[in-house]
Structure formats: C-alpha cells, structure tokens
Design a protein around this motif. Structure first.
Motif, PDB file in Angstrom:
ATOM      1  N   ARG A   1     -12.053  47.923  -2.736  1.00 33.40           N
ATOM      2  CA  ARG A   1     -11.839  46.478  -2.573  1.00 33.40           C
ATOM      3  C   ARG A   1     -13.053  45.684  -3.068  1.00 33.40           C
ATOM      4  NH1 ARG A   1      -9.805  48.094   2.747  1.00 33.40           N
ATOM      5  NH2 ARG A   1      -7.514  48.050   2.689  1.00 33.40           N
ATOM      6  N   ILE A   2     -14.241  46.137  -2.680  1.00 32.11           N
ATOM      7  CA  ILE A   2     -15.468  45.434  -3.085  1.00 32.11           C
ATOM      8  C   ILE A   2     -15.593  45.430  -4.608  1.00 32.11           C
ATOM      9  CG2 ILE A   2     -17.993  45.542  -3.022  1.00 32.11           C
ATOM     10  CD1 ILE A   2     -17.722  46.679  -0.168  1.00 32.11           C
ATOM     11  N   GLY A   3     -15.374  46.603  -5.222  1.00 34.67           N
ATOM     12  CA  GLY A   3     -15.490  46.685  -6.671  1.00 34.67           C
ATOM     13  C   GLY A   3     -14.462  45.837  -7.388  1.00 34.67           C
TER      14      GLY A   3
ATOM     15  N   ASN B   1     -12.837  43.172  -6.241  1.00 34.33           N
ATOM     16  CA  ASN B   1     -13.131  41.746  -6.042  1.00 34.33           C
ATOM     17  C   ASN B   1     -14.235  41.278  -6.982  1.00 34.33           C
ATOM     18  OD1 ASN B   1     -11.295  40.827  -4.093  1.00 34.33           O
ATOM     19  ND2 ASN B   1     -12.481  41.718  -2.414  1.00 34.33           N
ATOM     20  N   TYR B   2     -15.261  42.121  -7.154  1.00 34.09           N
ATOM     21  CA  TYR B   2     -16.362  41.739  -8.044  1.00 34.09           C
ATOM     22  C   TYR B   2     -15.902  41.655  -9.500  1.00 34.09           C
ATOM     23  CZ  TYR B   2     -20.684  41.729 -10.647  1.00 34.09           C
ATOM     24  OH  TYR B   2     -21.681  41.385 -11.534  1.00 34.09           O
ATOM     25  N   LEU B   3     -15.085  42.599  -9.934  1.00 29.75           N
ATOM     26  CA  LEU B   3     -14.702  42.696 -11.351  1.00 29.75           C
ATOM     27  C   LEU B   3     -13.510  41.818 -11.724  1.00 29.75           C
ATOM     28  CD1 LEU B   3     -15.206  46.537 -11.803  1.00 29.75           C
ATOM     29  CD2 LEU B   3     -16.492  44.736 -12.966  1.00 29.75           C
ATOM     30  N   ARG B   4     -12.927  41.088 -10.771  1.00 31.98           N
ATOM     31  CA  ARG B   4     -11.778  40.250 -11.070  1.00 31.98           C
ATOM     32  C   ARG B   4     -12.092  39.306 -12.231  1.00 31.98           C
ATOM     33  NH1 ARG B   4      -7.719  38.492  -8.150  1.00 31.98           N
ATOM     34  NH2 ARG B   4      -7.101  37.819 -10.248  1.00 31.98           N
ATOM     35  N   GLY B   5     -11.232  39.332 -13.236  1.00 31.02           N
ATOM     36  CA  GLY B   5     -11.391  38.439 -14.377  1.00 31.02           C
ATOM     37  C   GLY B   5     -12.400  38.886 -15.408  1.00 31.02           C
ATOM     38  N   ARG B   6     -13.135  39.957 -15.130  1.00 28.75           N
ATOM     39  CA  ARG B   6     -14.148  40.440 -16.070  1.00 28.75           C
ATOM     40  C   ARG B   6     -13.621  41.552 -16.977  1.00 28.75           C
ATOM     41  NH1 ARG B   6     -17.084  39.296 -11.336  1.00 28.75           N
ATOM     42  NH2 ARG B   6     -18.952  38.018 -11.676  1.00 28.75           N
ATOM     43  N   CYS B   7     -12.527  42.188 -16.581  1.00 26.20           N
ATOM     44  CA  CYS B   7     -11.989  43.318 -17.337  1.00 26.20           C
ATOM     45  C   CYS B   7     -10.463  43.230 -17.318  1.00 26.20           C
ATOM     46  CB  CYS B   7     -12.396  44.661 -16.703  1.00 26.20           C
ATOM     47  SG  CYS B   7     -14.144  44.831 -16.296  1.00 26.20           S
ATOM     48  N   ASP B   8      -9.826  43.785 -18.348  1.00 26.46           N
ATOM     49  CA  ASP B   8      -8.367  43.869 -18.348  1.00 26.46           C
ATOM     50  C   ASP B   8      -7.877  44.896 -17.329  1.00 26.46           C
ATOM     51  OD1 ASP B   8      -8.094  41.982 -20.375  1.00 26.46           O
ATOM     52  OD2 ASP B   8      -8.344  43.503 -21.933  1.00 26.46           O
ATOM     53  N   ARG B   9      -8.587  46.028 -17.248  1.00 27.41           N
ATOM     54  CA  ARG B   9      -8.242  47.085 -16.298  1.00 27.41           C
ATOM     55  C   ARG B   9      -9.525  47.701 -15.755  1.00 27.41           C
ATOM     56  NH1 ARG B   9      -3.656  50.848 -19.001  1.00 27.41           N
ATOM     57  NH2 ARG B   9      -5.091  50.857 -20.776  1.00 27.41           N
ATOM     58  N   VAL B  10      -9.396  48.327 -14.592  1.00 28.24           N
ATOM     59  CA  VAL B  10     -10.560  48.861 -13.884  1.00 28.24           C
ATOM     60  C   VAL B  10     -10.284  50.305 -13.480  1.00 28.24           C
ATOM     61  CG1 VAL B  10     -12.054  48.623 -11.860  1.00 28.24           C
ATOM     62  CG2 VAL B  10     -11.159  46.578 -12.989  1.00 28.24           C
ATOM     63  N   PHE B  11     -11.245  51.190 -13.765  1.00 29.05           N
ATOM     64  CA  PHE B  11     -11.190  52.563 -13.258  1.00 29.05           C
ATOM     65  C   PHE B  11     -11.722  52.577 -11.826  1.00 29.05           C
ATOM     66  CE2 PHE B  11     -11.396  53.763 -17.809  1.00 29.05           C
ATOM     67  CZ  PHE B  11     -10.358  54.692 -17.849  1.00 29.05           C
ATOM     68  N   LEU B  12     -10.997  53.247 -10.940  1.00 30.22           N
ATOM     69  CA  LEU B  12     -11.451  53.455  -9.572  1.00 30.22           C
ATOM     70  C   LEU B  12     -11.691  54.950  -9.389  1.00 30.22           C
ATOM     71  CD1 LEU B  12      -8.854  51.206  -7.702  1.00 30.22           C
ATOM     72  CD2 LEU B  12     -11.175  50.586  -8.394  1.00 30.22           C
ATOM     73  N   THR B  13     -12.887  55.314  -8.971  1.00 30.90           N
ATOM     74  CA  THR B  13     -13.182  56.742  -8.824  1.00 30.90           C
ATOM     75  C   THR B  13     -14.107  56.984  -7.652  1.00 30.90           C
ATOM     76  OG1 THR B  13     -13.900  58.739  -9.989  1.00 30.90           O
ATOM     77  CG2 THR B  13     -15.171  56.738 -10.390  1.00 30.90           C
ATOM     78  N   PRO B  14     -13.821  57.989  -6.831  1.00 37.67           N
ATOM     79  CA  PRO B  14     -14.792  58.396  -5.811  1.00 37.67           C
ATOM     80  C   PRO B  14     -15.918  59.185  -6.461  1.00 37.67           C
ATOM     81  CG  PRO B  14     -12.875  59.825  -5.730  1.00 37.67           C
ATOM     82  CD  PRO B  14     -12.587  58.790  -6.783  1.00 37.67           C
TER      83      PRO B  14
END
Length: 301
Positions: free
Chosen positions: A67-69, A71-84
């Motif tokens: 969630r934190i990541g 929220n921070y990246l909203r609007g900065r990238c088309d898509r976001v990788f989420l990884t533990p």
C-alpha cells in the motif's frame, strides 16, 4: 519476517533485487523498510533507490508495504512491480516478459504455479490499496474482476523464497549469471562534480515533496549535505535550481525552479542515451567472450 540483508551468493537479497530490476531497465525503485532501516540504507544509498519506512514494523504486514509503495508511485508509472524481499532469485528476463504482456495484473508462473513478482496497473492501484479482505494481495487477485494475465516463464526463481533454502544452491548459478551487466553512473564535472545521479534524485524528490528535509529522508542524505549540494550546483551553473520560501507558522517550503525542472528533464534524456549506448556496447563485448568461457561442467586445462 522479511530478510533483506541475509546473503545469497555473496550479496544481500535487497542488493540482488535492485541489480535485477536495474538490468531489466526499471529505474523507479521504492524500498519499504522496517527495523533494519539503517542496514538497508547502508546497502543501497547512492543506488538511486527511494526509501519509505513502515510506521508499525514490530508486526509487519506485507500488504501494508505494498500500500505504501503504490500510494507513493501513483501517477509516476504506468505499472508497478510488487515483490517481497524474500523472493530474490527470479531473473531480469522474467521482468521483461511481464512488461511485454498487456493486462491490469500480470503474474509469472513456473510449473503451473504462480510466483513473484506481481505487475499491477497504476489505474488499479486505488483498488489494491483499499482492499481489506483476507490473504492480502493474493486475496485481491483472486476476487477482482480486473484483467488478469498469467504467463509461463522458464524461471524457477519465481517460486523461490528464502524459506526454501534447500533450493538456493540449485538456483543460484543461473540467477548469478543473469545479473551480468555493465555498471555505469553518469556525472557532469569540472574541477568538482557539478551534477550526478544523487543530485538528480535530490532535485526530483524536492520537486515531489516541496521539502529538502523530506527529500533527505527518502534518500538517506543529511540536510547539511543536501544544502551544500544545492548551493554548489547553483554556483556552478549560475542559476537557481530551487526557490526558497520563509517559514511562518506553517513552515517554509522549497520548490524546484523552472530552470531546475529543465535540468532534471535534460539529464533524464541524456542519461537514457548514455545507458542505451553502454548496454548495447556491453552486449557486443560480452557476446565476443562467450566462445572462450569455460562452462561449469567443462574440464579446465
């Protein structure tokens, strides 16, 4: 329990992931830290990584980091990788295959079983952030009506976590080989360094936060050092890169000037050209060595 600084193959999990994403051409990397915040920053400071810290890291929940990541990246990238951080052995080729696949959610699989990382559309981020159901991200993926795509990859690393250490020695050689890349950091200098990747990140973060101290927290930089970098840069260039405002009861804010924004954009474009040339030249160089390389199972003379 996240294990960012344990080592596999001589480097920490967090370093390995950063190298993998850099090789795949992913530059906006956000690391959510907890109680090992100082150690993680010591590993990655100067690597262009942005640090955000969990408020409650005594009993961390992976979904909260996501969630934190997001929220921070909203609007900065088309898509976001989420990884533990505990899944560090997948290859850059998997990331590239995922980026080449359309879909709101893209999930790699190996042997018919899903793995990490997960690629999520920026447009879907608010729904992921708002999700409060069971099983975190897996629960969201299971119940959402968004466009989900699974792609088969020839990469057993997507299924590996550090809790399955018996597989580590089998997967490490291929994972290490896939990390091979040229390392290049662009800087502009005369008698001293005028502008480099760290100054560039500082200005970008000031532009986002309107705060030098906020930017410093996100990149593990002292406030004194940050102002020295800004003042030296302005003295070398002959124009203001930030506009200062006095505090008042709400505190002062610092805004990147129009000239500073043009500097950021010009460096972005120049850096991409340089990295493109470096990577193309490296591939030619590395391919020329392939015929001479001794394979692990080949006899040495």
């Amino acid at each position: 329990m996240a294990r960012p600084i344990i080592k596999l193959g001589g480097i920490t999990n967090i370093q390995r992931l950063t190298l993998t994403y850099h090789k795949a051409g992913v530059r906006n990397i956000v690391v959510i830290t907890g109680f090992e915040d100082p150690e993680i920053k010591a590993e990655l400071t100067g690597k262009g990584v942005i640090f955000l810290q969990l408020a409650d890291y005594e009993d961390p929940e992976l979904m909260e980091s996501f969630r934190i990541g997001l929220n921070y990246l909203r609007g900065r990238c088309d898509r976001v990788f989420l990884t533990p951080v505990n899944a560090p052995l997948y290859k850059h080729s998997t990331l590239e295959a995922m980026m080449a696949t359309a879909g709101d959610i893209v999930i790699p699989s190996f042997g018919g079983r899903s793995g990490h990382p997960i690629l999520v559309s920026d447009a879907l981020a608010p729904e992921v952030v708002a999700h409060q159901g069971p099983d975190g991200l897996a629960g969201f993926i299971r119940t959402t009506t968004a466009d989900r795509r699974w792609i088969d990859v020839n990469d057993a690393g997507v299924r590996f976590t550090v809790h399955d250490m018996s597989d580590a020695q089998r997967l490490l050689p291929a994972a290490d080989d896939s990390l091979i890349q040229a390392s290049c950091s662009l800087s502009i200098r005369k008698a001293r360094t005028v502008f480099d990747a760290r100054t560039h990140l500082l200005l970008k973060l000031i532009d986002e936060t309107h705060s030098v101290s906020g930017a410093c927290r996100s990149m593990s930089l002292s406030l004194t050092r940050a102002w020295r970098m800004i003042n030296d840069l302005e003295a070398d260039l002959g124009f203001l890169v930030v506009n200062r405002s006095q505090g008042g009861h709400r505190g002062g804010k610092t805004h990147v000037s129009d000239e500073g924004r043009r500097l950021i954009a010009a460096f972005d474009a120049y850096n991409e050209r340089v990295l493109g040339a470096v990577n193309a030249g490296f591939q030619e160089f590395w391919d020329s060595l392939s015929p001479m390389m001794v394979k692990p199972d080949a006899p040495r003379r």
